[in-house]
Design an enzyme around this catalytic site. Structure first.
Site, PDB file in Angstrom:
ATOM      1  N   ASN B 126       0.860  -1.185   0.000  1.00  0.00           N
ATOM      2  CA  ASN B 126       0.000   0.000   0.000  1.00  0.00           C
ATOM      3  C   ASN B 126       0.897   1.235   0.000  1.00  0.00           C
ATOM      4  OD1 ASN B 126      -1.745   2.077   0.537  1.00  0.00           O
ATOM      5  ND2 ASN B 126      -2.394   1.337   2.549  1.00  0.00           N
ATOM      6  N   CYS B 129       0.493   6.118   1.080  1.00  0.00           N
ATOM      7  CA  CYS B 129       0.819   6.630   2.402  1.00  0.00           C
ATOM      8  C   CYS B 129       1.735   7.828   2.243  1.00  0.00           C
ATOM      9  CB  CYS B 129       1.567   5.590   3.221  1.00  0.00           C
ATOM     10  SG  CYS B 129       0.676   4.063   3.455  1.00  0.00           S
ATOM     11  N   GLY B 218     -16.505   2.972  -2.491  1.00  0.00           N
ATOM     12  CA  GLY B 218     -17.864   2.497  -2.746  1.00  0.00           C
ATOM     13  C   GLY B 218     -18.265   2.687  -4.196  1.00  0.00           C
TER      14      GLY B 218
HETATM   15  C1  FMN Z   1     -12.652   1.837   5.907  1.00  0.00           C
HETATM   16  C2  FMN Z   1     -11.639   1.588   4.854  1.00  0.00           C
HETATM   17  C3  FMN Z   1     -10.350   1.236   5.222  1.00  0.00           C
HETATM   18  C4  FMN Z   1      -9.385   0.994   4.252  1.00  0.00           C
HETATM   19  N1  FMN Z   1      -8.133   0.625   4.643  1.00  0.00           N
HETATM   20  C5  FMN Z   1      -7.204   0.329   3.703  1.00  0.00           C
HETATM   21  C6  FMN Z   1      -5.923  -0.147   4.070  1.00  0.00           C
HETATM   22  O1  FMN Z   1      -5.623  -0.359   5.253  1.00  0.00           O
HETATM   23  N2  FMN Z   1      -5.028  -0.394   3.085  1.00  0.00           N
HETATM   24  C7  FMN Z   1      -5.314  -0.237   1.767  1.00  0.00           C
HETATM   25  O2  FMN Z   1      -4.469  -0.507   0.912  1.00  0.00           O
HETATM   26  N3  FMN Z   1      -6.550   0.186   1.385  1.00  0.00           N
HETATM   27  C8  FMN Z   1      -7.484   0.480   2.304  1.00  0.00           C
HETATM   28  N4  FMN Z   1      -8.732   0.886   1.910  1.00  0.00           N
HETATM   29  C9  FMN Z   1      -9.027   1.010   0.478  1.00  0.00           C
HETATM   30  C10 FMN Z   1      -9.708  -0.243  -0.064  1.00  0.00           C
HETATM   31  O3  FMN Z   1      -8.887  -1.373   0.075  1.00  0.00           O
HETATM   32  C11 FMN Z   1     -10.091  -0.077  -1.537  1.00  0.00           C
HETATM   33  O4  FMN Z   1      -8.922   0.111  -2.285  1.00  0.00           O
HETATM   34  C12 FMN Z   1     -11.007   1.099  -1.795  1.00  0.00           C
HETATM   35  O5  FMN Z   1     -11.881   1.315  -0.723  1.00  0.00           O
HETATM   36  C13 FMN Z   1     -11.840   0.933  -3.059  1.00  0.00           C
HETATM   37  O6  FMN Z   1     -12.627  -0.238  -3.009  1.00  0.00           O
HETATM   38  P1  FMN Z   1     -14.149  -0.276  -2.455  1.00  0.00           P
HETATM   39  O7  FMN Z   1     -14.879   0.838  -3.130  1.00  0.00           O
HETATM   40  O8  FMN Z   1     -14.663  -1.637  -2.821  1.00  0.00           O
HETATM   41  O9  FMN Z   1     -14.070  -0.072  -0.988  1.00  0.00           O
HETATM   42  C14 FMN Z   1      -9.710   1.129   2.868  1.00  0.00           C
HETATM   43  C15 FMN Z   1     -11.008   1.474   2.520  1.00  0.00           C
HETATM   44  C16 FMN Z   1     -11.967   1.701   3.476  1.00  0.00           C
HETATM   45  C17 FMN Z   1     -13.347   2.057   3.044  1.00  0.00           C
END
Ligand code: FMN
Ligand code: FES
Lengths: 293, 331
Positions: B126, B129, B218
């Site tokens: 990831n 950051c 989302g």
């Molecule tokens: C509450 C939350 C926490 C997340 N924590 C991380 C994380 O720790 N590491 C990471 O690479 N992405 C993190 N993401 C991003 C998700 O892995 C993903 O890339 C992003 O939300 C898009 O996908 P989605 O729309 O299905 O959630 C987080 C997303 C959300 C909503």
């Protein structure tokens, strides 16, 4: 006083059908057929409900404390919860009618711990926070505990559960901020005398955070524990989103952000760092790793 | 029957649906709703070297078909992760894709080394950051810094474990960042992370989140995510992609696969429906079958073919299956 950690059932996700909708003052009470959620329920637990229907634009679940759960008997497999309208999700929910299907996850969260043997207890509910105290009162009475109930709200129309509470224990004390029902003032006004009258060994409470904090302080002043259920907003309810955290002091003295959906919603009031909610206290585990961001 | 198996570089998966980092903790909670060993893999929330408190509350705001979060990578740190979460995943037969995060290159390297001898199916790096060595500039927004992290991780990590770089959509040219991390040794690319957003609370007249800004996720971001997958697949057609961003149904997952993803991650929608990953895998199978695909693999990047190329593919399919039928008829 020794209290028993209550065993917890694994939550289920199920489609429940609305069996009854009743307006009660400013609240809407739902009875929903949900045998899976009902089966494992313990007082203090909650249900997380998807809102907005199948094509909803609202992704976060809404959580409600459970009460009036009937695992068996006449209304076998039904659950009850009460909804206060505040926002688009609850607006949608209160418009739903008998027969509507709801996507439910529950029962969730740590229930109220029960005393190992009959012990006098005072229960304090703020607004719809009375809901989870009703099945708790039943469980305590079934144990043979003497209990008193104090209900409070800003105003009379926001009181909840006075009637079923009276049916259960005969007499309840009511306070409202504006004096429109019961005595004018806060639930913490009659609390000390209730504790003393009963020789209470524990206080249980559910309601807004400020009230829980104040109840915890009264209990501490009487050197008895207070088990309180918080009403944090819970986006998933199952412990995977980390949105519902509170700063809580552990038994080893270390404070952490803990998830109120799985490590709560019931906490020992003295462990919650109420004054620090919404901040990042420097002594919290891992606060040093945030690097000033 | 559709062959649902797929691969992310050398990692073979029984089906192409994974969880998204930060949306499934380390799998244990979701195992109450479905068997986590049955999905493609569990992607754990990003782990850092030390325990991290995360940001103050409120950490989440609902937005139309999405949400904004400022969790701030709350986590127990690598020691606790290796002692508790990772063994749990192994004991339950789940493939563990471990997401690592850092605030400087050395932190990523430390994590890769610590994970070297552990049962890790894949590393997802990831890089969304802030880089403390470069005034908090996000690694993923700077191709040079991103490449530096990836090549350092590649050198430090177990060479048998594929490394995916997770990209941010908040860049001008995502294909350029993708090229940089692939040249630096990444075996594939995960995309997309959240988009930077902000919500103002009209009661307090202040930003709604404790962290002020937050990450948008989302279904609201899905077209952005599909576009990113499309662009990177076009630029680097042989690079395996793990696509994510707003996937809610099997149809959504299919869009990502057609755009070029070899597998997908389900994130925010898990909060709405904890059974979503398994449901989406089932729905995807039906959607593929309904369109005449016999495997996930043949659908990967299929939207990049012209309509006449697509017609030829299905025509050839009929031509090769037809003789079987004829032979059976003559037996
Ligand atoms: C509450 C939350 C926490 C997340 N924590 C991380 C994380 O720790 N590491 C990471 O690479 N992405 C993190 N993401 C991003 C998700 O892995 C993903 O890339 C992003 O939300 C898009 O996908 P989605 O729309 O299905 O959630 C987080 C997303 C959300 C909503
Ligand atoms: S509500 Fe998601 S972790 Fe508690």
């Amino acid at each position: 006083m020794s209290i028993t950690a209550v065993t917890q059932a694994i939550p289920v996700q199920e489609i429940g059908e609305i069996f009854d909708v009743t307006r009660l003052g400013e609240y809407t009470q739902f009875t929903v057929v949900a045998p899976g959620v009902a089966a494992g329920f313990r007082p203090g637990q909650f249900v997380a409900i998807a809102v907005g229907g199948p094509d909803t634009s609202m992704l976060l679940r809404r959580s409600f404390a459970l009460y009036g759960v009937k695992p068996g008997g006449d209304f076998a497999g039904t659950i009850q919860f009460v909804v206060a309208e505040h926002g688009r999700g609850t607006e949608w929910l209160v418009r739903q009618q008998i027969g509507t299907k709801l996507d439910l996850v529950g029962p969730l969260g740590v229930p109220f711990p029960l005393p190992r043997e009959a012990s006098p207890a005072v229960l304090v509910g703020g607004g719809y926070g009375t809901a989870p105290l009703l099945p708790l009162a039943e469980a305590l009475l079934a144990q043979g505990s003497d209990i008193e109930l104090i209900l409070g709200a800003a105003t009379g129309s926001r009181l909840f559960g006075e009637l079923p509470a009276k049916r259960l224990i005969g007499q309840v004390t009511v306070t409202t901020d504006d004096g429109s029902a019961g005595q004018r003032g806060w639930v913490t006004d009659p609390l000390p005398s209730a504790i003393e009258r009963l020789g209470a060994q524990i206080v249980y409470a559910c309601g807004p955070m400020g009230m829980l904090r104040a109840v915890g302080e009264v209990a501490a002043a009487h050197a008895i524990p207070a088990q309180v259920a918080v009403e944090e907003s819970m986006a998933c309810g199952i412990g995977v989103c980390m949105s519902c955290v509170l700063p809580v002091r552990g038994s080893d003295g270390t404070s952490k952000f803990v998830r109120s959906c799985v490590e709560g919603p019931v906490f020992e009031a003295g462990r919650v760092r109420w004054a620090d909610v919404g901040t990042l206290p420097a002594d919290l585990l891992g606060a040093d790793a945030m690097g000033g961001r | 029957m559709v062959d649902m198996s797929t691969a992310l570089s050398t990692l073979e998966l029984p089906n192409p649906v994974l969880t998204a980092s930060g949306c499934a903790a380390a799998g244990e909670e979701l195992n109450q709703f479905f068997d986590v060993s049955e999905i493609g893999a569990v992607v754990t929330k990003s782990i850092m070297t030390r325990a991290r408190s995360g940001r103050p509350t409120p950490r989440m705001a609902e937005t139309p078909s999405g949400m904004l979060n400022s969790i701030g990578l709350q986590g127990p740190g690598i020691d606790s992760f290796l002692a508790n979460e990772l063994p749990w995943l192994k004991a339950h037969g789940a493939r563990a894709v471990v997401s690592i995060a850092g605030s400087h290159t050395d932190e990523y390297v430390t994590l890769a080394k610590r994970l070297y001898h552990h049962p890790v199916a894949m590393l997802e790096v990831n890089i969304s950051c802030p880089n403390v060595e470069n005034r908090g500039q996000v690694f993923a927004c700077d191709p040079l810094a991103a490449a530096r992290v990836i090549s350092a991780v590649r050198r430090a990590a177990n060479p048998n474990v594929p490394i995916f770089a997770k990209l941010s959509p908040d860049v001008t040219d995502i294909a350029q960042v993708a090229r940089a991390v692939i040249e630096a040794g990444a075996d594939g690319i995960s995309l997309i992370n959240t988009l930077l957003g902000l919500v103002i609370d009209l009661d307090t007249l202040r930003p709604a989140l404790g962290g002020v800004t937050g990450g948008l996720s989302g279904p609201a971001i899905r077209p952005v995510a599909v576009r990113c997958v499309w662009q990177v697949h076009q630029a680097l057609p042989s690079v395996p992609l793990l696509g994510m961003g707003g996937i809610k149904t099997g149809r959504d997952a299919l869009e990502f696969i057609l755009a070029g993803a070899s597998a997908v991650s389900v994130g925010t929608v898990i909060f709405h429906d904890p059974s979503a990953p398994m449901r989406i895998a089932r729905e995807l199978e039906a959607e593929l079958a309904a369109r005449g695909f016999q495997s996930v693999r043949e659908a990967i990047g299929f939207a990049h073919r012209t309509s006449s190329e697509q017609a030829e593919f299905f025509a050839a399919r009929i031509a090769t299956t037809q003789p079987d039928v004829d032979m059976e008829a003559t037996v």
